[in-house]
Write a protein that holds these residues in place. Structure first.
Motif: not given
Length: 371
Positions: A52-55, A79, A217-218, A221, A245
């Motif tokens: 869902p996101y860069d990470g 996160d 958002q958390c 993640h 992402r």
């Protein structure tokens, strides 16, 4: 001679009758045109899970082939920054709510006490202080007379002048407060508290919305299984791996059905198969234990072939997908089946007098649409 003729006629009659029966059989008897090929059980519904996101993968608790339930936690991105931001917002929200409660108490107090005591009693104090100032002036006059008669000293007279000036100063302040009261200054305090109330309420609502966004958002993640199924592909295998992402993380296949069988046909046979063709399949898993055929219908024939490893000599092979309509026993994802594609019953004359190309369906023109 007569006996010989009778025998010859009998042989001819028998031969003609046999040929007649053969002709009738070739014309009326029919055979089922089939194509056999191995196939593999697949889920009709497969779903990729994306980042869902860069990470960075902080939690990884899934393996290839693992069965998962709908909503089960599979992976989680780091996160830490979001959780720290959530703590800061919670602190700001607590401070804003405390200020809002303090302001509410001040407004309730203003209903009971319409303003500061000095402002509320300004009129009364002005009257009394004016009276005190007059008395101070009379006393000062008496002190002046007493000083002239040398009854009191000059110091005592100056002290009395100071007291008179203080009384006049108090009177000026009381007069000013009385004017403010008449102008409606206490009402301004109520308006100020109301404006502060609106500001604090807006601040609290904003902090709550921001906190919900950060919490969402958390939660995003945390990567949960969108369906119940089996992990059939795993692109990210270890924690600590960086992802962008939209990157593929894993692929799930629904294990509860419906199912689909995928087989591959050589170029020489693929044009005999059409969407809607029936298929009978026999599972290699239950072949020795349970009887019956898995039934299905062709739903897709790949328009282009691809070279498969080890089949270069046979030319390209074409994917054919068959949706399972009925199975007498449970199917196992990834297990093999023997596929028999039923292309319709044909007279025996087709087998002897027609070429393979004539058994194929007529080619579509450009104006005809594929079903």
């Amino acid at each position: 001679m007569t006996e010989t003729v009778r025998r010859i006629r009998s042989v001819w009659v028998t031969s003609v009758a046999g040929l007649l029966f053969v002709a009738i059989g070739l014309f009326f008897l029919r055979f089922e045109l089939t194509i056999r090929a191995p196939g593999v059980i697949k889920a009709r519904y497969e779903e990729w899970v994306f980042a869902p996101y860069d990470g960075v993968i902080a939690l990884h608790q899934v393996q290839l082939g693992q069965s998962v339930t709908n909503g089960e936690l599979l992976m989680a991105l780091d996160d830490t920054e979001l959780r720290l931001r959530a703590l800061a917002i919670e602190r700001e929200l607590a401070e804003a709510e405390a200020a809002l409660e303090h302001n509410r108490i001040a407004r309730a107090e203003l209903v009971v006490k319409t303003g500061p005591a000095e402002l509320v009693t300004a009129g009364e104090r002005q009257t009394r202080l004016a009276r005190i100032a007059d008395i101070q002036q009379d006393i000062e006059k008496n002190y002046t007379s007493a000083r002239d008669l040398q009854i009191i000293s000059e110091l005592e007279l100056r002290k009395q002048e100071i007291e008179r000036l203080r009384s006049e100063l108090d009177l000026v302040q009381a007069s000013l407060l009385a004017e403010w009261q008449q102008a409606g200054v206490p009402a301004f305090e109520g308006e100020r508290l109301a404006a502060e109330q609106r500001r604090l309420e807006a601040l609290v609502q904003l902090a709550r919305r921001e906190l919900k966004l950060v919490e969402a958002q958390c939660a995003a993640h945390r990567i949960n299984a969108p369906i119940a199924g089996q992990v059939i592909a795993l692109a990210t295998r270890l924690p600590g791996m960086a992802v962008a992402r939209g990157d593929n993380l894993l692929k799930l296949a629904a294990t509860g059905g419906p199912f689909r069988v995928r087989t591959y046909l050589p170029e020489r046979n693929v044009d005999l198969v059409q969407v809607g063709s029936r298929a009978l399949m026999e599972s290699a898993v239950f072949d020795s234990m349970l009887e019956g055929y898995v039934e299905g219908t062709v739903v897709r024939v790949a328009p282009e072939g691809a070279e498969k490893a080890g089949s270069a000599a046979d030319g390209p092979r074409y994917e054919v997908d068959i949706d399972v309509a009925h199975s007498p026993y449970p199917l196992v994802l990834g297990s093999g089946v023997e596929v028999r594609l039923l292309l319709g019953r044909r007279p025996l004359t087709d087998l002897f007098f027609k070429t393979g190309s004539s058994l194929r369906p007529p080619a579509r023109t450009r104006d005809q649409k594929a079903p």
